[in-house]
Design a protein around this motif. Structure first.
Motif, PDB file in Angstrom:
ATOM      1  N   SER A   1       0.849  -1.184   0.000  1.00 48.18           N
ATOM      2  CA  SER A   1       0.000   0.000   0.000  1.00 48.18           C
ATOM      3  C   SER A   1       0.885   1.236   0.000  1.00 48.18           C
ATOM      4  O   SER A   1       1.887   1.277   0.711  1.00 48.18           O
ATOM      5  CB  SER A   1      -0.897  -0.010   1.243  1.00 48.18           C
ATOM      6  N   PRO A   2       0.541   2.271  -0.787  1.00 46.89           N
ATOM      7  CA  PRO A   2       1.370   3.481  -0.801  1.00 46.89           C
ATOM      8  C   PRO A   2       1.288   4.255   0.511  1.00 46.89           C
ATOM      9  O   PRO A   2       2.198   4.988   0.860  1.00 46.89           O
ATOM     10  CB  PRO A   2       0.796   4.287  -1.961  1.00 46.89           C
ATOM     11  N   GLU A   3       0.196   4.097   1.241  1.00 47.65           N
ATOM     12  CA  GLU A   3       0.047   4.772   2.529  1.00 47.65           C
ATOM     13  C   GLU A   3       0.230   3.774   3.660  1.00 47.65           C
ATOM     14  O   GLU A   3      -0.017   2.582   3.497  1.00 47.65           O
ATOM     15  CB  GLU A   3      -1.338   5.415   2.631  1.00 47.65           C
ATOM     16  N   ALA A   4       0.615   4.296   4.813  1.00 46.34           N
ATOM     17  CA  ALA A   4       0.793   3.420   5.966  1.00 46.34           C
ATOM     18  C   ALA A   4      -0.551   2.822   6.367  1.00 46.34           C
ATOM     19  O   ALA A   4      -1.536   3.535   6.495  1.00 46.34           O
ATOM     20  CB  ALA A   4       1.384   4.207   7.127  1.00 46.34           C
ATOM     21  N   PRO A   5      -0.626   1.498   6.547  1.00 47.48           N
ATOM     22  CA  PRO A   5      -1.891   0.880   6.949  1.00 47.48           C
ATOM     23  C   PRO A   5      -2.248   1.219   8.390  1.00 47.48           C
ATOM     24  O   PRO A   5      -1.407   1.658   9.169  1.00 47.48           O
ATOM     25  CB  PRO A   5      -1.621  -0.615   6.787  1.00 47.48           C
ATOM     26  N   ALA A   6      -3.522   1.001   8.726  1.00 48.20           N
ATOM     27  CA  ALA A   6      -4.013   1.337  10.059  1.00 48.20           C
ATOM     28  C   ALA A   6      -3.412   0.442  11.135  1.00 48.20           C
ATOM     29  O   ALA A   6      -3.128   0.896  12.240  1.00 48.20           O
ATOM     30  CB  ALA A   6      -5.538   1.247  10.088  1.00 48.20           C
ATOM     31  N   LEU A   7      -3.247  -0.847  10.836  1.00 46.08           N
ATOM     32  CA  LEU A   7      -2.639  -1.754  11.810  1.00 46.08           C
ATOM     33  C   LEU A   7      -1.905  -2.867  11.091  1.00 46.08           C
ATOM     34  O   LEU A   7      -2.134  -3.110   9.906  1.00 46.08           O
ATOM     35  CB  LEU A   7      -3.692  -2.346  12.758  1.00 46.08           C
ATOM     36  N   HIS A   8      -1.004  -3.493  11.806  1.00 44.54           N
ATOM     37  CA  HIS A   8      -0.242  -4.613  11.267  1.00 44.54           C
ATOM     38  C   HIS A   8      -0.567  -5.863  12.068  1.00 44.54           C
ATOM     39  O   HIS A   8      -0.618  -5.819  13.294  1.00 44.54           O
ATOM     40  CB  HIS A   8       1.269  -4.342  11.347  1.00 44.54           C
ATOM     41  N   LEU A   9      -0.780  -6.961  11.355  1.00 42.06           N
ATOM     42  CA  LEU A   9      -1.005  -8.244  11.994  1.00 42.06           C
ATOM     43  C   LEU A   9       0.162  -9.168  11.661  1.00 42.06           C
ATOM     44  O   LEU A   9       0.727  -9.090  10.569  1.00 42.06           O
ATOM     45  CB  LEU A   9      -2.313  -8.869  11.516  1.00 42.06           C
ATOM     46  N   GLY A  86       8.263  -5.639   0.359  1.00 38.25           N
ATOM     47  CA  GLY A  86       8.068  -4.942   1.626  1.00 38.25           C
ATOM     48  C   GLY A  86       8.124  -3.433   1.428  1.00 38.25           C
ATOM     49  O   GLY A  86       8.844  -2.922   0.574  1.00 38.25           O
ATOM     50  N   ARG A  87       7.335  -2.730   2.195  1.00 37.64           N
ATOM     51  CA  ARG A  87       7.310  -1.268   2.165  1.00 37.64           C
ATOM     52  C   ARG A  87       8.007  -0.740   3.415  1.00 37.64           C
ATOM     53  O   ARG A  87       7.984  -1.383   4.454  1.00 37.64           O
ATOM     54  CB  ARG A  87       5.868  -0.743   2.125  1.00 37.64           C
ATOM     55  N   PRO A  88       8.557   0.456   3.337  1.00 37.59           N
ATOM     56  CA  PRO A  88       9.298   0.988   4.484  1.00 37.59           C
ATOM     57  C   PRO A  88       8.424   1.652   5.547  1.00 37.59           C
ATOM     58  O   PRO A  88       8.855   2.563   6.213  1.00 37.59           O
ATOM     59  CB  PRO A  88      10.221   2.020   3.821  1.00 37.59           C
ATOM     60  N   HIS A  89       7.151   1.206   5.711  1.00 38.97           N
ATOM     61  CA  HIS A  89       6.307   1.782   6.747  1.00 38.97           C
ATOM     62  C   HIS A  89       6.791   1.331   8.122  1.00 38.97           C
ATOM     63  O   HIS A  89       7.171   0.177   8.302  1.00 38.97           O
ATOM     64  CB  HIS A  89       4.849   1.354   6.567  1.00 38.97           C
ATOM     65  N   GLN A  90       6.732   2.231   9.067  1.00 38.52           N
ATOM     66  CA  GLN A  90       7.132   1.894  10.425  1.00 38.52           C
ATOM     67  C   GLN A  90       6.054   1.035  11.082  1.00 38.52           C
ATOM     68  O   GLN A  90       4.867   1.325  10.992  1.00 38.52           O
ATOM     69  CB  GLN A  90       7.340   3.161  11.256  1.00 38.52           C
ATOM     70  N   VAL A  91       6.484  -0.028  11.728  1.00 40.07           N
ATOM     71  CA  VAL A  91       5.573  -0.913  12.444  1.00 40.07           C
ATOM     72  C   VAL A  91       5.762  -0.666  13.929  1.00 40.07           C
ATOM     73  O   VAL A  91       6.817  -0.953  14.485  1.00 40.07           O
ATOM     74  CB  VAL A  91       5.852  -2.394  12.101  1.00 40.07           C
ATOM     75  N   ARG A  92       4.735  -0.108  14.563  1.00 35.61           N
ATOM     76  CA  ARG A  92       4.850   0.184  15.998  1.00 35.61           C
ATOM     77  C   ARG A  92       4.701  -1.070  16.843  1.00 35.61           C
ATOM     78  O   ARG A  92       5.331  -1.220  17.864  1.00 35.61           O
ATOM     79  CB  ARG A  92       3.789   1.201  16.419  1.00 35.61           C
TER      80      ARG A  92
END
Length: 190
Positions: A1-9, A86-92
Motif C-alpha cells: 500500500s502506498p500509505e501506511a496501513p491502520a494496523l499490522h497483523l 516490503g514497504r518501508p512503513h514503520q511498524v509500531r
C-alpha cells in the motif's frame, strides 16, 4: 500500500518444498461416485483420477493470531504476499500473535491443501512429500472496513467473524470503531 496501513497483523511465512507425491481428484461428471457404501470399502469410489505432483516450492502465509479461517485465508494471502515487496512503513507493534513458529510449520500444510482444494474443487485425497523451512515473521498491513480488515492495497478482506478478538485488535492499535460494524460482527461487545 502506498500509505501506511491502520494496523499490522503478524503472519508466519513458511517455505514449503514439495518433493513429490500426488492428489486424487473426483470426476465431476461421474454419475455414480460410490460403488459400495463408503464404510464397507473406502477404495470403491468411482471416477477418481490420480494427478502426479511435480516438485516445486511455495511460500505459505499462516496467521499468527487467532483466526477461524487460518488455512483458507492463508491460501488466498500466500500468492499476494509472494508477489509483493516490503514497504518501508514503520511498524509500531504487531497485535494478536498467539501461534508459535512450530505450530506455523504444521499449519502451513493446511494452507497448502486449502490452495490445492481451491484449484481442484473435486479434491478427494492429498498424498504429498513435503519439507518446510524455519518460518519468518512478517508484519502485514490491514485497514478496517465495514465487513472486516482489508489487506492494505488490495480488495482482500478478512471478515470480523473469522477473528476471535477483532474489537480488541482494533482497540489495541488505537482504532476506535465509530461504526457498529466491528461490534456487530464480534458479538455486540460493549
Amino acid at each position: 500500500s502506498p500509505e501506511a496501513p491502520a494496523l499490522h497483523l503478524p503472519f508466519w511465512l513458511v517455505d514449503i518444498s514439495v518433493k513429490g507425491g500426488g492428489i486424487l481428484v473426483r470426476d465431476e461428471n461421474c454419475p455414480a461416485r460410490i460403488e459400495f457404501p463408503r464404510e464397507l470399502d473406502t477404495s470403491a469410489e468411482r471416477g477418481l483420477e490420480f494427478v502426479e505432483t511435480k516438485p516445486c516450492s511455495t511460500t505459505a502465509a499462516v496467521p499468527a493470531f487467532a483466526c477461524d479461517r487460518a488455512a483458507g485465508f492463508g491460501s488466498l494471502l500466500s500468492p499476494i504476499l509472494g508477489s509483493m515487496e516490503g514497504r518501508p512503513h514503520q511498524v509500531r507493534f504487531l497485535a494478536g500473535g498467539v501461534m508459535s513458529g512450530r505450530e506455523a510449520r504444521e499449519t502451513a500444510h493446511a494452507v497448502l491443501i486449502a490452495g490445492l482444494r481451491r484449484d481442484n474443487p473435486g479434491l478427494a485425497r492429498v498424498d504429498l512429500v513435503t519439507e518446510t523451512s524455519a518460518p519468518s515473521l512478517a508484519a502485514v498491513g490491514f485497514d478496517p472496513v465495514e465487513r472486516g480488515l482489508r489487506l492494505a492495497g488490495t480488495r482482500l478482506v478478512l471478515p470480523y467473524t473469522a477473528l476471535a478478538d477483532a474489537r480488541a485488535l482494533l482497540c489495541f492499535s488505537g482504532h476506535r470503531t465509530r461504526s457498529s460494524a466491528a461490534d456487530f460482527f464480534t458479538g455486540h461487545l460493549p
